[in-house]
Write a protein that holds these residues in place. Structure first.
Motif, mmCIF file in Angstrom:
data_model
loop_
_atom_site.group_PDB
_atom_site.id
_atom_site.type_symbol
_atom_site.label_atom_id
_atom_site.label_comp_id
_atom_site.label_asym_id
_atom_site.label_seq_id
_atom_site.Cartn_x
_atom_site.Cartn_y
_atom_site.Cartn_z
ATOM 1 N N ALA A 1 -11.604 18.255 6.389
ATOM 2 C CA ALA A 1 -11.120 17.716 5.181
ATOM 3 C C ALA A 1 -10.146 16.161 5.385
ATOM 4 O O ALA A 1 -10.246 15.178 4.725
ATOM 5 C CB ALA A 1 -10.146 18.590 4.393
ATOM 6 N N ARG A 2 -9.418 16.403 6.502
ATOM 7 C CA ARG A 2 -8.703 15.188 6.939
ATOM 8 C C ARG A 2 -9.193 13.932 7.425
ATOM 9 O O ARG A 2 -8.815 12.980 7.075
ATOM 10 C CB ARG A 2 -7.709 15.688 8.245
ATOM 11 N N LEU A 3 -10.643 14.039 7.758
ATOM 12 C CA LEU A 3 -11.523 12.935 8.099
ATOM 13 C C LEU A 3 -11.591 12.023 7.131
ATOM 14 O O LEU A 3 -11.913 10.882 7.125
ATOM 15 C CB LEU A 3 -12.788 13.428 8.895
ATOM 16 N N TRP A 4 -11.672 12.470 5.887
ATOM 17 C CA TRP A 4 -12.085 11.885 4.638
ATOM 18 C C TRP A 4 -10.885 11.244 3.772
ATOM 19 O O TRP A 4 -11.006 10.511 3.013
ATOM 20 C CB TRP A 4 -13.026 12.683 3.752
ATOM 21 N N GLY A 5 -9.629 11.275 4.587
ATOM 22 C CA GLY A 5 -8.427 10.841 3.890
ATOM 23 C C GLY A 5 -7.494 10.172 4.845
ATOM 24 O O GLY A 5 -7.895 10.059 6.029
ATOM 25 N N VAL A 6 -6.414 9.769 4.433
ATOM 26 C CA VAL A 6 -5.388 9.504 5.129
ATOM 27 C C VAL A 6 -4.132 10.290 5.144
ATOM 28 O O VAL A 6 -3.612 10.775 3.950
ATOM 29 C CB VAL A 6 -4.725 7.914 4.766
ATOM 30 N N THR A 7 -3.748 10.975 6.189
ATOM 31 C CA THR A 7 -2.831 12.036 6.264
ATOM 32 C C THR A 7 -1.436 11.167 6.587
ATOM 33 O O THR A 7 -1.422 10.211 6.850
ATOM 34 C CB THR A 7 -3.150 12.987 7.575
ATOM 35 N N ALA A 8 -0.442 12.181 6.802
ATOM 36 C CA ALA A 8 1.035 11.741 6.838
ATOM 37 C C ALA A 8 0.929 11.369 8.493
ATOM 38 O O ALA A 8 1.679 10.006 8.724
ATOM 39 C CB ALA A 8 1.874 12.585 6.760
ATOM 40 N N THR A 9 0.156 11.848 9.350
ATOM 41 C CA THR A 9 0.079 11.514 10.565
ATOM 42 C C THR A 9 -0.643 10.109 10.849
ATOM 43 O O THR A 9 -0.146 9.081 11.628
ATOM 44 C CB THR A 9 -0.441 12.637 11.551
ATOM 45 N N ASP A 10 -1.511 10.028 9.894
ATOM 46 C CA ASP A 10 -2.573 8.758 10.041
ATOM 47 C C ASP A 10 -1.541 7.450 9.498
ATOM 48 O O ASP A 10 -1.498 6.455 10.046
ATOM 49 C CB ASP A 10 -3.809 8.866 8.998
ATOM 50 N N ALA A 11 -0.794 7.756 8.389
ATOM 51 C CA ALA A 11 0.176 6.571 8.056
ATOM 52 C C ALA A 11 0.917 5.891 8.994
ATOM 53 O O ALA A 11 0.970 4.575 8.631
ATOM 54 C CB ALA A 11 0.866 7.157 6.785
ATOM 55 N N ARG A 12 1.530 6.674 9.846
ATOM 56 C CA ARG A 12 2.493 6.027 10.778
ATOM 57 C C ARG A 12 1.611 5.394 11.912
ATOM 58 O O ARG A 12 2.164 4.626 12.760
ATOM 59 C CB ARG A 12 3.485 7.160 11.247
ATOM 60 N N ARG A 13 0.451 5.441 11.929
ATOM 61 C CA ARG A 13 -0.428 4.664 12.724
ATOM 62 C C ARG A 13 -1.268 3.361 12.215
ATOM 63 O O ARG A 13 -1.832 2.708 12.907
ATOM 64 C CB ARG A 13 -1.463 5.631 13.338
ATOM 65 N N LEU A 14 -0.814 3.346 10.846
ATOM 66 C CA LEU A 14 -1.577 2.305 10.176
ATOM 67 C C LEU A 14 -0.915 0.887 10.470
ATOM 68 O O LEU A 14 -1.342 -0.356 10.187
ATOM 69 C CB LEU A 14 -2.006 2.510 8.928
ATOM 70 N N VAL A 15 0.353 1.213 10.505
ATOM 71 C CA VAL A 15 1.279 -0.128 9.954
ATOM 72 C C VAL A 15 2.572 0.052 11.090
ATOM 73 O O VAL A 15 2.988 1.048 11.454
ATOM 74 C CB VAL A 15 2.064 0.063 8.581
ATOM 75 N N THR A 16 2.806 -1.004 11.306
ATOM 76 C CA THR A 16 4.269 -1.213 12.325
ATOM 77 C C THR A 16 5.194 -1.093 11.434
ATOM 78 O O THR A 16 5.329 -1.108 10.296
ATOM 79 C CB THR A 16 4.286 -2.523 12.975
ATOM 80 N N SER A 17 6.550 -1.044 12.170
ATOM 81 C CA SER A 17 7.914 -0.945 11.501
ATOM 82 C C SER A 17 8.258 -2.056 10.732
ATOM 83 O O SER A 17 8.771 -2.125 9.493
ATOM 84 C CB SER A 17 8.857 -0.724 12.345
ATOM 85 N N ARG A 18 7.615 -3.438 10.840
ATOM 86 C CA ARG A 18 7.611 -4.643 10.135
ATOM 87 C C ARG A 18 6.596 -4.679 9.173
ATOM 88 O O ARG A 18 6.516 -5.750 8.426
ATOM 89 C CB ARG A 18 7.769 -5.710 11.110
ATOM 90 N N GLY A 19 5.757 -3.679 8.915
ATOM 91 C CA GLY A 19 4.723 -3.861 7.934
ATOM 92 C C GLY A 19 3.435 -4.373 8.013
ATOM 93 O O GLY A 19 2.690 -4.881 7.205
ATOM 94 N N GLN A 20 3.358 -4.722 9.466
ATOM 95 C CA GLN A 20 2.027 -5.646 10.106
ATOM 96 C C GLN A 20 0.961 -4.426 10.333
ATOM 97 O O GLN A 20 1.446 -3.043 10.567
ATOM 98 C CB GLN A 20 2.416 -6.290 11.065
ATOM 99 N N VAL A 21 -0.337 -4.706 10.467
ATOM 100 C CA VAL A 21 -1.294 -3.811 10.861
ATOM 101 C C VAL A 21 -1.307 -3.541 12.126
ATOM 102 O O VAL A 21 -0.856 -4.204 13.320
ATOM 103 C CB VAL A 21 -2.754 -4.515 10.909
ATOM 104 N N SER A 22 -1.341 -2.180 12.571
ATOM 105 C CA SER A 22 -0.667 -1.574 13.822
ATOM 106 C C SER A 22 -2.128 -1.722 14.670
ATOM 107 O O SER A 22 -3.169 -1.586 14.279
ATOM 108 C CB SER A 22 -0.555 -0.094 13.635
ATOM 109 N N LYS A 23 -1.889 -1.801 16.176
ATOM 110 C CA LYS A 23 -2.920 -1.891 16.937
ATOM 111 C C LYS A 23 -3.581 -0.633 17.145
ATOM 112 O O LYS A 23 -4.809 -0.366 17.593
ATOM 113 C CB LYS A 23 -2.241 -1.981 18.416
ATOM 114 N N GLN A 24 -3.052 0.554 16.434
ATOM 115 C CA GLN A 24 -3.792 1.731 16.702
ATOM 116 C C GLN A 24 -4.744 2.164 15.556
ATOM 117 O O GLN A 24 -5.507 3.087 15.399
ATOM 118 C CB GLN A 24 -2.547 3.033 16.624
ATOM 119 N N ARG A 25 -4.613 1.082 14.625
ATOM 120 C CA ARG A 25 -5.661 1.140 13.408
ATOM 121 C C ARG A 25 -7.093 1.463 13.740
ATOM 122 O O ARG A 25 -7.620 2.132 13.309
ATOM 123 C CB ARG A 25 -5.401 -0.229 12.412
#
Length: 222
Positions: free
Chosen positions: A28-52
């Motif tokens: 189920a998690r593969l089809w959405g964005v989880t809380a763990t995913d959210a912190r991997r999408l964006v840097t602290s400054r709001g830029q696209v993360s390298k982990q994306r």
């Protein structure tokens, strides 16, 4: 507790999906964005993360990543800490996968209460440092559940000392995370469609530049 406050993701038979049903929960998690995913999408400054890009690859392949010793330690300690939270704060342990108003915005908070949720971590970092590391995860959980605050509990992995604080909503940060998450989901759907087409032709789908460590970036749809 208000039983209807939270939206729970349901499985094919209509039953709520929980982390105890690991296969269904991971699927189920593969089809959405989880809380763990959210912190991997964006840097602290709001830029696209390298982990994306690596996250995109993991969603397409279903690759969970390595099970580190500290992760196993957290699994053992979480029920103990959750029982303490329930006794002291009246927040019940939770394993249900929750969905937001957008059903692809997902989170599994460690505890759910009448007006608040709880997130538990075991770490070597102190409370202030951990709160900074997991800021976006906490805000995403508040976004998904609609709660006004989350109890953040950190237990030291060596001394077992527990510290906690209440964290409130940051509406500007939540809006930014949701914007990045929706853009990510659009890209995920586009790549998944390409992977399905490649599978139809009997080919592997290559996602360039997105190789997780020790894992090939060639994927077939599950």
């Amino acid at each position: 507790m208000e039983q209807n406050r939270y939206r729970y993701v349901q499985g094919p038979g209509g039953e709520p999906v929980t982390s105890r049903q690991r296969v269904a929960w991971l699927r189920a998690r593969l089809w959405g964005v989880t809380a763990t995913d959210a912190r991997r999408l964006v840097t602290s400054r709001g830029q696209v993360s390298k982990q994306r890009k690596r996250l995109l690859a993991a969603k397409l392949s279903g690759w969970e990543g390595p099970r580190l010793p500290q992760f196993e330690h957290g699994i053992v300690r979480e029920p103990v800490i959750a029982a303490w939270v329930q006794q002291r704060f009246g927040i019940d342990p939770n394993s249900h996968l929750c969905a937001g108003e957008n059903p692809r915005h997902l989170a599994t908070p460690d505890g759910v209460g009448e007006h608040s949720i709880c997130e538990i971590k075991t770490a070597v970092a102190d409370l202030d440092e951990a709160a900074g590391v997991y800021r976006d995860q906490l805000q995403w959980q508040l976004h998904v559940t609609g709660c006004e605050r989350v109890l953040f509990v950190v237990e030291n992995r060596h001394s077992y000392r527990r510290d906690f604080r209440w964290v409130g909503r940051d509406e500007a940060r939540i809006a930014m995370l949701a914007e990045h998450a929706d853009a990510f989901l659009i890209e995920l759907d586009e790549h998944r469609a390409l992977a399905i087409e490649a599978e139809r032709r009997g080919e592997e789908y290559l996602l360039a530049g997105a190789t997780p460590s020790g894992h090939q970036a060639r994927y077939r749809t599950a």
